[in-house]
Design an enzyme around this catalytic site. Structure first.
Site, mmCIF file in Angstrom:
data_model
loop_
_atom_site.group_PDB
_atom_site.id
_atom_site.type_symbol
_atom_site.label_atom_id
_atom_site.label_comp_id
_atom_site.label_asym_id
_atom_site.label_seq_id
_atom_site.Cartn_x
_atom_site.Cartn_y
_atom_site.Cartn_z
ATOM 1 N N LYS A 170 0.836 -1.209 0.000
ATOM 2 C CA LYS A 170 0.000 0.000 0.000
ATOM 3 C C LYS A 170 0.873 1.263 0.000
ATOM 4 O O LYS A 170 0.557 2.252 -0.673
ATOM 5 C CB LYS A 170 -0.926 -0.016 1.227
ATOM 6 C CG LYS A 170 -1.749 1.229 1.421
ATOM 7 C CD LYS A 170 -2.812 1.449 0.354
ATOM 8 C CE LYS A 170 -3.496 2.792 0.564
ATOM 9 N NZ LYS A 170 -4.620 3.040 -0.318
ATOM 10 N N LYS A 218 -0.661 11.462 5.719
ATOM 11 C CA LYS A 218 -0.345 10.407 6.692
ATOM 12 C C LYS A 218 0.337 9.228 5.994
ATOM 13 O O LYS A 218 1.320 8.674 6.473
ATOM 14 C CB LYS A 218 -1.652 10.004 7.372
ATOM 15 C CG LYS A 218 -1.617 8.824 8.330
ATOM 16 C CD LYS A 218 -2.022 7.499 7.719
ATOM 17 C CE LYS A 218 -3.404 7.438 7.153
ATOM 18 N NZ LYS A 218 -3.779 6.118 6.631
HETATM 19 P P1 NAP Z 1 -12.595 8.322 7.720
HETATM 20 O O1 NAP Z 1 -13.702 8.727 6.817
HETATM 21 O O2 NAP Z 1 -11.933 9.334 8.583
HETATM 22 O O3 NAP Z 1 -13.150 7.103 8.632
HETATM 23 C C1 NAP Z 1 -12.530 6.599 9.767
HETATM 24 C C2 NAP Z 1 -13.624 6.197 10.720
HETATM 25 O O4 NAP Z 1 -13.056 5.560 11.878
HETATM 26 C C3 NAP Z 1 -14.417 7.413 11.227
HETATM 27 O O5 NAP Z 1 -15.804 7.130 11.162
HETATM 28 C C4 NAP Z 1 -13.936 7.531 12.676
HETATM 29 O O6 NAP Z 1 -14.884 8.097 13.540
HETATM 30 C C5 NAP Z 1 -13.705 6.089 13.014
HETATM 31 N N1 NAP Z 1 -12.857 5.935 14.190
HETATM 32 C C6 NAP Z 1 -11.684 6.554 14.440
HETATM 33 N N2 NAP Z 1 -11.196 6.133 15.627
HETATM 34 C C7 NAP Z 1 -12.087 5.235 16.125
HETATM 35 C C8 NAP Z 1 -12.182 4.465 17.309
HETATM 36 N N3 NAP Z 1 -11.226 4.574 18.244
HETATM 37 N N4 NAP Z 1 -13.257 3.649 17.472
HETATM 38 C C9 NAP Z 1 -14.235 3.548 16.540
HETATM 39 N N5 NAP Z 1 -14.206 4.274 15.387
HETATM 40 C C10 NAP Z 1 -13.158 5.108 15.196
HETATM 41 O O7 NAP Z 1 -11.435 7.622 6.889
HETATM 42 P P2 NAP Z 1 -11.558 6.745 5.550
HETATM 43 O O8 NAP Z 1 -11.395 7.629 4.374
HETATM 44 O O9 NAP Z 1 -12.714 5.821 5.644
HETATM 45 O O10 NAP Z 1 -10.189 5.908 5.659
HETATM 46 C C11 NAP Z 1 -10.038 4.794 6.545
HETATM 47 C C12 NAP Z 1 -8.698 4.136 6.216
HETATM 48 O O11 NAP Z 1 -8.711 3.687 4.847
HETATM 49 C C13 NAP Z 1 -7.501 5.072 6.352
HETATM 50 O O12 NAP Z 1 -6.386 4.362 6.851
HETATM 51 C C14 NAP Z 1 -7.241 5.522 4.923
HETATM 52 O O13 NAP Z 1 -5.900 5.910 4.719
HETATM 53 C C15 NAP Z 1 -7.616 4.261 4.160
HETATM 54 N N6 NAP Z 1 -8.047 4.493 2.761
HETATM 55 C C16 NAP Z 1 -8.928 5.474 2.442
HETATM 56 C C17 NAP Z 1 -9.315 5.666 1.107
HETATM 57 C C18 NAP Z 1 -10.268 6.763 0.691
HETATM 58 O O14 NAP Z 1 -10.376 7.025 -0.517
HETATM 59 N N7 NAP Z 1 -10.991 7.396 1.614
HETATM 60 C C19 NAP Z 1 -8.791 4.816 0.122
HETATM 61 C C20 NAP Z 1 -7.952 3.789 0.474
HETATM 62 C C21 NAP Z 1 -7.576 3.622 1.810
HETATM 63 P P3 NAP Z 1 -14.981 9.738 13.663
HETATM 64 O O15 NAP Z 1 -15.731 10.168 12.441
HETATM 65 O O16 NAP Z 1 -15.729 9.944 14.915
HETATM 66 O O17 NAP Z 1 -13.578 10.258 13.719
#
Ligand code: NAP
Length: 297
Positions: free
Chosen positions: A171, A239
């Site tokens: 990744k 990040k």
């Molecule tokens: P995101 O929208 O910020 O979602 C993360 C979720 O995790 C949020 O709902 C957050 O809640 C929750 N969370 C954080 N800490 C927590 C805890 N202690 N207990 C329970 N829930 C918790 O991020 P995302 O875009 O989905 O990305 C998630 C991962 O996938 C990351 O590592 C990112 O790098 C990877 N990724 C993302 C993409 C993309 O296009 N978005 C593509 C590939 C990979 P809150 O809202 O309350 O903070």
């Protein structure tokens, strides 16, 4: 069918968990934001109360969290997943985190008699919504075989790359290509626009040639439409570049192009871009050039 726990229902986790519900799995879900969790419960999942309780209710636990400290806290912390895992359980982290943290988490999980996989994804929000994610997996062959039917509900190109941590290394390599390509597409469209050539036509022409890429297609279009709603947030890609540069430093490796793009991301975040889509990197280059690509008609 195995009972699945799913922790982290953000931009990616929400549609991924919905695919598993549609496929007929019994899901227990947990998110920090109660409204988000409630939405998935309304779609048919059970509400989790802590990572430990989610693990107690599940045969397989999946996490989709922002960063290494989040995964460490949710898995290894008080009331964490580790406390609820049973011998024979499977833990799958699909977040993008440091390979060294992924290895530490898998070691801890194995000490409980369970097994672990690092299985980060590529394909973005659209890939999560369409269940077409690329999934790059590190861990044992047995754990991979067990998880494959679950992965197939969320993704298409599913590759077992190697032992624990190998998925995260893959990744990191992916994020180098994406970051550098976003910078290249930004510079190309900016160059065309400032030279007085329609950047939409330039994109169209380039899409048929050697410069073709999904990033030129999707992110190039975002730049032309001035649509910087995330998508993939700039702060999350920054990040990921920290993961790249940290891992490179551990290996005694120079990655000057990646480092340069990470610096541009710093500037974008300092100029209010942290929550915008990573394609908003173009705005920093526009600022440096004192010229903005006009919105396509
Ligand atoms: P995101 O929208 O910020 O979602 C993360 C979720 O995790 C949020 O709902 C957050 O809640 C929750 N969370 C954080 N800490 C927590 C805890 N202690 N207990 C329970 N829930 C918790 O991020 P995302 O875009 O989905 O990305 C998630 C991962 O996938 C990351 O590592 C990112 O790098 C990877 N990724 C993302 C993409 C993309 O296009 N978005 C593509 C590939 C990979 P809150 O809202 O309350 O903070």
């Amino acid at each position: 069918m195995e009972c699945i726990g799913f922790i982290g229902l953000g931009i990616m986790g929400k549609p991924m968990s919905q695919h598993l519900i549609k496929a007929g799995y019994a899901l227990t879900v947990l998110d920090r934001t109660p409204e988000v969790q409630q939405e998935i419960v309304a779609a048919g999942a059970h509400a989790g109360t802590s990572p430990k309780q989610v693990a107690e209710q599940s045969d397989v636990v999946v996490t989709m969290l922002p960063d290494s400290p989040d995964v460490s806290e949710v898995v290894l912390g008080k009331n964490g997943v580790l406390e609820g895992l049973r011998p024979g359980s499977l833990f799958i982290d699909m977040s993008t985190i440091l390979p060294s943290v992924a290895r530490r988490v898998t070691d801890a999980v194995r000490q409980k008699g369970a097994d672990g996989l690092d299985a980060p994804v590529s394909g973005g929000q659209v890939g999560a919504q369409n269940a077409t994610l690329s999934i790059m997996v590190g861990g044992s062959a047995a754990a991979f075989a067990r998880a494959k039917p679950i992965f197939e509900k969320m993704g298409k190109n599913i590759v077992h790359v190697g032992e624990a941590g190998a998925g995260q290394v893959t990744k990191a390599a992916n994020q180098v290509v994406v970051a550098v390509t976003i910078a290249a597409v930004s510079e190309a469209l900016l160059l065309a626009a400032k030279a007085g050539v329609d950047p939409a036509k330039v994109r169209e022409a380039l899409l048929g040639g050697f410069a073709q890429s999904r990033i030129l297609d999707l992110h190039g279009n975002r730049m032309l439409q001035r649509n910087f709603q995330p998508g993939f947030k700039m702060k999350l890609h920054r990040k990921d570049m920290s993961i790249v540069l940290h891992t490179a430093r551990e290996l005694g490796l120079a990655l000057p192009t990646s480092a340069g793009v990470a610096e541009l991301m710093n500037a974008a975040m300092g100029n209010g871009g942290a929550e915008l889509d990573h394609s908003a990197l173009v705005m920093m280059l526009e600022k440096l050039g004192n010229f903005e690509i006009p919105k396509a008609g």
